[in-house]
Design a protein around this motif. Sequence first.
Motif, PDB file in Angstrom:
ATOM      1  N   LEU A   1       5.960 -36.091  28.058  1.00 46.57           N
ATOM      2  CA  LEU A   1       6.043 -35.426  26.746  1.00 46.57           C
ATOM      3  C   LEU A   1       5.175 -36.139  25.718  1.00 46.57           C
ATOM      4  CD1 LEU A   1       9.869 -34.647  26.620  1.00 46.57           C
ATOM      5  CD2 LEU A   1       8.020 -32.968  26.735  1.00 46.57           C
ATOM      6  N   GLN A   2       5.134 -37.458  25.777  1.00 44.16           N
ATOM      7  CA  GLN A   2       4.277 -38.201  24.843  1.00 44.16           C
ATOM      8  C   GLN A   2       2.802 -37.913  25.096  1.00 44.16           C
ATOM      9  OE1 GLN A   2       5.466 -42.384  24.941  1.00 44.16           O
ATOM     10  NE2 GLN A   2       6.571 -42.051  23.008  1.00 44.16           N
ATOM     11  N   ARG A   3       2.438 -37.791  26.359  1.00 47.25           N
ATOM     12  CA  ARG A   3       1.021 -37.478  26.669  1.00 47.25           C
ATOM     13  C   ARG A   3       0.646 -36.094  26.136  1.00 47.25           C
ATOM     14  NH1 ARG A   3       2.172 -40.147  31.574  1.00 47.25           N
ATOM     15  NH2 ARG A   3       2.626 -38.175  32.650  1.00 47.25           N
ATOM     16  N   ILE A   4       1.602 -35.192  26.157  1.00 47.02           N
ATOM     17  CA  ILE A   4       1.334 -33.843  25.644  1.00 47.02           C
ATOM     18  C   ILE A   4       1.175 -33.859  24.131  1.00 47.02           C
ATOM     19  CG2 ILE A   4       2.331 -31.523  25.404  1.00 47.02           C
ATOM     20  CD1 ILE A   4       3.705 -31.995  28.110  1.00 47.02           C
ATOM     21  N   GLY A   5       1.840 -34.825  23.465  1.00 47.89           N
ATOM     22  CA  GLY A   5       1.703 -34.924  22.010  1.00 47.89           C
ATOM     23  C   GLY A   5       3.012 -34.912  21.251  1.00 47.89           C
ATOM     24  N   PHE A   6       4.154 -34.947  21.951  1.00 47.02           N
ATOM     25  CA  PHE A   6       5.454 -34.960  21.290  1.00 47.02           C
ATOM     26  C   PHE A   6       5.941 -36.406  21.138  1.00 47.02           C
ATOM     27  CE2 PHE A   6       5.115 -30.835  23.409  1.00 47.02           C
ATOM     28  CZ  PHE A   6       5.391 -29.980  22.352  1.00 47.02           C
ATOM     29  N   THR A   7       6.500 -36.714  19.981  1.00 45.84           N
ATOM     30  CA  THR A   7       6.874 -38.113  19.703  1.00 45.84           C
ATOM     31  C   THR A   7       8.354 -38.303  19.413  1.00 45.84           C
ATOM     32  OG1 THR A   7       6.311 -37.763  17.368  1.00 45.84           O
ATOM     33  CG2 THR A   7       4.585 -38.667  18.806  1.00 45.84           C
ATOM     34  N   ASP A   8       9.033 -37.263  18.905  1.00 46.39           N
ATOM     35  CA  ASP A   8      10.444 -37.406  18.523  1.00 46.39           C
ATOM     36  C   ASP A   8      11.319 -37.069  19.725  1.00 46.39           C
ATOM     37  OD1 ASP A   8       9.715 -38.059  15.912  1.00 46.39           O
ATOM     38  OD2 ASP A   8       9.527 -35.949  15.382  1.00 46.39           O
ATOM     39  N   ILE A   9      11.531 -38.057  20.573  1.00 47.69           N
ATOM     40  CA  ILE A   9      12.192 -37.847  21.856  1.00 47.69           C
ATOM     41  C   ILE A   9      13.382 -38.804  21.982  1.00 47.69           C
ATOM     42  CG2 ILE A   9      11.878 -37.790  24.363  1.00 47.69           C
ATOM     43  CD1 ILE A   9       8.809 -37.683  23.772  1.00 47.69           C
ATOM     44  N   TRP A  10      14.541 -38.259  22.380  1.00 48.48           N
ATOM     45  CA  TRP A  10      15.732 -39.063  22.654  1.00 48.48           C
ATOM     46  C   TRP A  10      16.182 -38.802  24.094  1.00 48.48           C
ATOM     47  CZ3 TRP A  10      14.338 -37.287  18.026  1.00 48.48           C
ATOM     48  CH2 TRP A  10      14.459 -38.128  16.931  1.00 48.48           C
ATOM     49  N   MET A  11      16.980 -39.703  24.644  1.00 51.51           N
ATOM     50  CA  MET A  11      17.404 -39.566  26.040  1.00 51.51           C
ATOM     51  C   MET A  11      18.894 -39.825  26.192  1.00 51.51           C
ATOM     52  SD  MET A  11      14.214 -41.283  28.117  1.00 51.51           S
ATOM     53  CE  MET A  11      14.286 -42.876  27.303  1.00 51.51           C
TER      54      MET A  11
END
Length: 536
Positions: free
Chosen positions: A20-30
Motif C-alpha cells: 500500500l505504501q508503494r502504491i502511495g497510501f500512507t495512513d495505514i493501521w493494522m
Amino acid sequence: MNILIVEDESQIRSTLHDSLQRIGFTDIWMAHDGTQALEMIKSRKFDLILSDIRMPGMDGIALLETVRREYSDILFIVLSGYDLFEYAQKAIRHSAFSYLLKPLSDEDLETVMREALRVLNLKRELFEDELKIKIKLKQGTTALRRQLLTEALNGHADESQLARKCQEYDLEFTHPHYCVWLAGIDNLDELALAMSNPDLELLKYGLENMCSEVFRERGFTAEPFKWEEGVGFLLNSGSLDEKGGFPDIVGQSLALRQMAHTYLKLDIAAAIGSVECSLPAAGNSFDTARRAYAQTIAEPHVDGVYAYRPEEPIQPLLLALDLKLEQELLAVFDSCQFEAGMQFIADRYRIFAKPCSFEIKDVQQLNYHLLILIHKIMSQLGFDPEAVMGEEYYLYTKVNRLKSIAAIIEWFQTLLQSCFDYISERSTRSTKKLVDKAKEFMSAHFHEEIGLELVSEQLHISPEYLSREFKKESGENFIDFLLRLRINKAKEYMRQGNYKTYEIARLVGYHDEKYFSKVFKKTTGFTPSEYRFRNT
C-alpha cells in the motif's frame, strides 16, 4: 484515506502494508483479528478495511457483518486464500466492496485501491452536495428564526411583537422552562485562519446538527441561535431535576463533547445557563451561560462542562483604569520597578477570581484598557511605544487569543519587562551613572546598616534591577563591593594605629567584633591583630 489492515499473520500484514505504501497510501493501521479491529474502529474513523476471512476469534465475515450494521460508510475489501463460492457469496450479501484472492500482486491491489479511492471521493462529493442543498433549502425560515432568537436573547427584540413573530416563523416553545446551552469551539481563531469561511460554517453546521439531534432525542425543544464563539441553543423543557436544572444536562453535555471530538475532530467546552420561566426572561440565561463559559479561561475543568453557579448577586465590574492607577503605573515605569509592575498586572485581573462573575468580553475590555495605558505611558516618557510593543490592534488581537487569565497576566508581565529593558537601555540615566550613584551612596554610608533594598530605594529603582545592572557594569556583586569597601576602610583605620578592633568594627558598619574579625580574616587572610602588627 485511513486504511485498516486486519490479518492474523504478521508477515502478510507487513507485506500488505508495504504494498500500500508503494502504491502511495500512507495512513495505514493494522490489527491482528476482528476483535482488535472493532476496538480500533471505535476510536478512529476509517475509510476502508482490508480483512482476511479466516482468523481466530472474530473472523472476516463476522467483522464485515458488524461493520455493515454499525459503520455502513466504511468500504470493506475481503481477502481470502480460498477460491470458495461460499465465502464470495457471503461477502457479496453483506455488501463487500471487493473480494480478492491471496497472494495479491501489486497491480491487482492498486487497481482495487484506485477504484475504492474514486468511489470514496464520489461519496464525499455527493454528501457535500446534498448537505449544501439542505442548507440552502433551510436558509430562508431558519435564518429568520435564528435572527429573532438571537435578538431576543440579547435584549434587542420588541417583547410586544415577540409572540406574534414566533408564531409567524413557526418557532414554538410548549414547555415552561428555558435554559441557554453554549458549545464553544476550542482554537476557533486557528480554524478561521486555516479554513475558508464556507468550510468553517459547514463545520459549525455539523456541530449544530449533532447537538440538535441529541437534545431532541432527550425530549427537549432545542432552537439554535447565533453565538460568535461556537454554537448556541435555547432549550425548552417540561421538567426539572431535584436541583432545579434540566434533567441530565451535564451528562448530555459530556456526551456531546465526546461526539464532537470523535466525529468532527472538534474540541468543545459546554456552558449551561440559569433556568428561566419565560421566553422574554431567557436573556438572563444567555447572560449566565456566557459567564459560565468564561470559566474556561479562569479555572478550566478537565471535563469541559461549565454550569452557572449562583452564589451572590452579580455586581458590575470596574474595568476602567482611573487616574490614580495611571499615576501608579507611571511611577513604576519611570523607575523600572519590575516586581511592582508584575504585581500591578496581577492585581488588575484579581477581579476575575470569583466564579461566574464576568464574561470573556470583560477580560478583553481590561486587556484593551491596559494596552492603551501602557502605550500612553511610554509616550509620556518620551519613547515610541510601537518601537517596543508593536501596533496596538496587533497586540490586542494577540492577547485576546490566549486561552487563560494566567497566560494573559504572564503575557502582560513579559510586555512590561520588554518596556523596562527598552527604557533602561535608552534612558538618559545610563547604567554607568546609576552604578556610580550607588557607589557614592555606599561610600558615604558604609558605616550604617545598608543593603541592596535601601540603596535601590534611594535611587528609585527596584532591587532586582540594581543588582543586575551593578554586576553588569562593575563586574562584581553588590554585596561583594560593599564588603570590599568596608574592609578597605578598616585597613585604613588599622594603619593609623589610633583605634581598637571593636571601634574599627563599628566604624565600618559591624556591631559584632567577633563577626567582623571573622570576615576580615576570611577576606585578607589575617586577623585584625596580625594585620595591625604587619602594617604599623
